[in-house]
Write an enzyme that holds these catalytic residues in place. Structure first.
Site, short mmCIF file in Angstrom:
data_model
loop_
_atom_site.label_atom_id
_atom_site.label_comp_id
_atom_site.label_asym_id
_atom_site.label_seq_id
_atom_site.Cartn_x
_atom_site.Cartn_y
_atom_site.Cartn_z
N VAL A 34 26.10 33.56 -27.09
CA VAL A 34 25.62 32.66 -27.96
C VAL A 34 26.07 33.76 -28.87
CG1 VAL A 34 26.00 31.27 -30.11
CG2 VAL A 34 26.48 30.17 -27.85
N PRO A 54 12.39 35.44 -25.84
CA PRO A 54 11.35 35.13 -24.91
C PRO A 54 12.47 36.27 -23.56
CG PRO A 54 11.50 33.04 -25.75
CD PRO A 54 12.37 33.80 -26.62
N GLY A 57 14.63 34.59 -21.00
CA GLY A 57 16.28 33.94 -21.98
C GLY A 57 17.10 35.29 -22.44
N ASP A 117 26.60 25.27 -33.04
CA ASP A 117 26.92 24.63 -32.97
C ASP A 117 26.66 23.30 -33.70
OD1 ASP A 117 28.28 25.45 -30.76
OD2 ASP A 117 26.71 25.80 -29.59
#
Length: 254
Positions: A34, A54, A57, A117
């Protein structure tokens, strides 16, 4: 005069704008799929982007943007100081509590934010966008059905002429040239009216076929407020006096 004379107010919508964020500072919190989409959206708008996430990720696309120097990068989790000197914040992390905290901090600092979201924690939504050069068409469902927005956007795009983006680029170039020919503010209404006539007179194919020489010739008809057909422009070449507007078949008056 009855109320039916005026447009009916339809509440519940969003104010859809083309937000100019060139050189604005955008903070993206997160580095997954996303976040990759958000990053591309704001890079396309020429923003200055900082990604905080990080390294473990990061998905491949975000890692690529960092490697190529397209964004600034901070290898750690979000800290409140990341909001210093920021114009917009986009979060895309799988931590609802942390996202809500970022949202609250943005509200305190009056920074526009989008929490992925979580529609109630968004100052604005990302829609489904069709892009063809300068043409951008956005379909928004106000956060209710992003997948359906994609379907509607594809349907619209399939029905657009293939050359509409190029034609818009040519009109943009002509407008720039016209402002040099008639720069005074008081010329504004005439410039606008003449450009409307040009847009109505020429097809998309005509506009795509125009080169700068054709535009320069066309601009010579701005002062007398005329719009010759493209075939006449091509035929004129250097002999402008031979086509001074006296030939009705060459000059449109609509």
């Amino acid at each position: 005069m009855g109320d039916e004379k005026f447009p009916r107010v339809q509440g519940g919508g969003s104010l859809i704008l083309a937000w100019q964020i060139r050189n604005k500072r955008v903070l993206v919190v997160g580095g997954g799929e996303v976040a990759a989409g958000r990053i591309l959206n704001v890079l396309n708008a020429d923003a200055k982007v900082t990604v905080v996430s990080p390294r473990q990720g990061l998905n491949h696309e975000v890692a690529y943007r960092i490697e190529k120097g397209q964004v600034d990068y901070v290898d750690r989790k979000f800290e409140p100081s990341d909001l210093d000197n920021v114009d917009m914040v986009l979060t895309a992390i799988d931590d609802p509590e942390a996202s809500s905290q970022i949202w609250k901090l943005c509200k305190e600092r009056k920074i526009a934010a989008n929490i992925a979201d979580v529609p109630p924690e968004c100052d604005f939504y990302f829609g489904s966008v069709h892009r063809d050069g300068p043409l951008q068409i956005m379909v928004s469902t106000n956060g209710k059905g992003p997948r359906l927005a994609n379907i509607v956007r594809r349907s619209i795009a399939e029905n657009l002429p293939d050359n509409v983006g190029e034609a818009i680029s040519k009109i943009g170039k002509l407008r720039q040239m016209l402002r040099k020919v008639a720069p005074n503010p008081e010329e504004g209404p005439k410039r606008m009216a003449w450009m409307i006539r040009v847009s109505d007179a020429y097809s998309l194919e005509d506009l795509c076929e125009m080169d700068e020489r054709d535009m320069a010739t066309l601009l010579r008809f701005y002062a007398p407020d005329k719009v010759p057909r493209l075939g006449c422009l091509k035929a004129m070449e250097e002999d402008y006096d031979a086509f001074d507007g006296s030939f009705g078949f060459c000059v449109g008056w609509g």
